[in-house]
Design an enzyme around this catalytic site. Structure first.
Site, PDB file in Angstrom:
ATOM      1  N   SER A 120      38.802  32.645  39.984  1.00 48.90           N
ATOM      2  CA  SER A 120      39.188  33.752  38.790  1.00 48.90           C
ATOM      3  C   SER A 120      37.291  34.440  38.802  1.00 48.90           C
ATOM      4  CB  SER A 120      39.282  32.808  37.713  1.00 48.90           C
ATOM      5  OG  SER A 120      38.520  31.871  37.917  1.00 48.90           O
ATOM      6  N   GLU A 153      45.121  40.686  38.402  1.00 49.73           N
ATOM      7  CA  GLU A 153      43.875  41.552  39.045  1.00 49.73           C
ATOM      8  C   GLU A 153      43.713  41.680  40.108  1.00 49.73           C
ATOM      9  OE1 GLU A 153      40.175  41.574  35.671  1.00 49.73           O
ATOM     10  OE2 GLU A 153      40.684  39.374  36.538  1.00 49.73           O
TER      11      GLU A 153
END
Length: 283
Positions: A120, A153
């Site tokens: 992340s 993402e």
């Protein structure tokens, strides 16, 4: 694409969710790897529970639930990933751990296989540098909870090839997710915005501006957020919040990314949120 076997490293909340989505929406055969059989059993139990809820809501047939579970093979032997056609790492957000995992799977997996990280915040270029296939390393950051959240993402490192990106994008879409390309900066798009906001909410509590409940109510009612930032922090895990803030601070050398001392104090006390039963709220 010719991806039939999908490797997932880590059977926790994120890895288990990725395995579930890949087996259900993607129809892939999953090799789910973790360091202990206990973690694997726990992860598969959570997946079974999630699928059972879908059956109860009429979103999945009972026989399909069993078919999905049968497509997920668990193992503590990372060498099984030699069979995989694509691998996603979803281990704890620790740079040293991820680097070691990528060095290991680079040696195990076939040279043409794409290796993705669910990190992340850690730059993909730094992960890619641990391998001999930097063109086949990519970020594939799923959101929590994985079966529910639509965003993924996709982060290209400086050496990531167009072929690697396009394959990963197409695979993401086959999972019924929406891919968004992000450049390789610490925190990428979502966490560069979200995590400092949560950190600022913790500073607001630390400075006594408002109570836990008051801060969350203000953001839900005033900013139309479905969850308050402190409630969300407990869901994500305060250790993960701290790790991301430290990555942002180290990457940008900017004081605005300094982790709140109260956040660090909670993590040191083992108050990590929902997963430990205590964070900003009691569970």
């Amino acid at each position: 694409m010719n991806i039939r076997s999908f490797g997932v490293i880590g059977a926790g909340q994120m890895g288990g969710g990725i395995a579930q989505v890949a087996a259900a929406a993607g129809g892939l055969n999953i090799i789910l790897v973790d360091v202990s059989q206990e973690m694997l059993d726990k992860g598969k139990k959570v997946i079974a529970g999630n699928l059972e809820k879908m059956v109860a809501k009429g979103k999945m047939a009972a026989d399909e639930k069993e078919a999905v579970l049968n497509r997920i093979v668990t193992t503590t032997d990372m060498n099984r990933l030699a069979e995989a056609d694509f691998v996603v790492e979803a281990a704890t957000e620790r740079e040293d751990l991820k680097f070691q995992i990528f060095r290991n799977i680079d040696a195990i997996c076939r040279p043409e296989i794409i290796l993705a990280s669910n990190t992340s915040s850690i730059p993909i270029g730094r992960i890619a540098a641990q391998t001999k296939r930097p063109d086949k390393i990519i970020g594939m950051h799923f959101m929590n909870p994985v079966p529910v959240m639509k965003l993924v993402e996709i982060i290209r490192g400086i050496a990531t090839s167009d072929e690697t990106y396009n394959t990963t994008k197409t695979l993401t879409e086959s999972f019924q997710k929406t891919p968004v390309e992000a450049n390789d900066f610490p925190g990428f798009i979502l966490n560069r915005i979200l995590i400092p906001m949560i950190n600022e909410a913790i500073f607001t509590l630390y400075h006594g501006v408002g109570s836990v409940e008051g801060i969350d109510a203000a953001m839900k009612l005033g900013a139309n957020q479905p969850m308050g930032p402190l409630e969300l922090a407990d869901l994500i895990g305060l250790d993960t919040i701290l790790a991301i803030m430290e990555t942002l601070f180290a990457g940008f050398k900017d004081s605005k990314y300094r982790p709140c001392p109260l956040l660090r104090k909670y993590v040191e006390a083992g108050w990590l949120g929902r997963k430990t039963g205590k964070g900003f709220y009691q569970y």
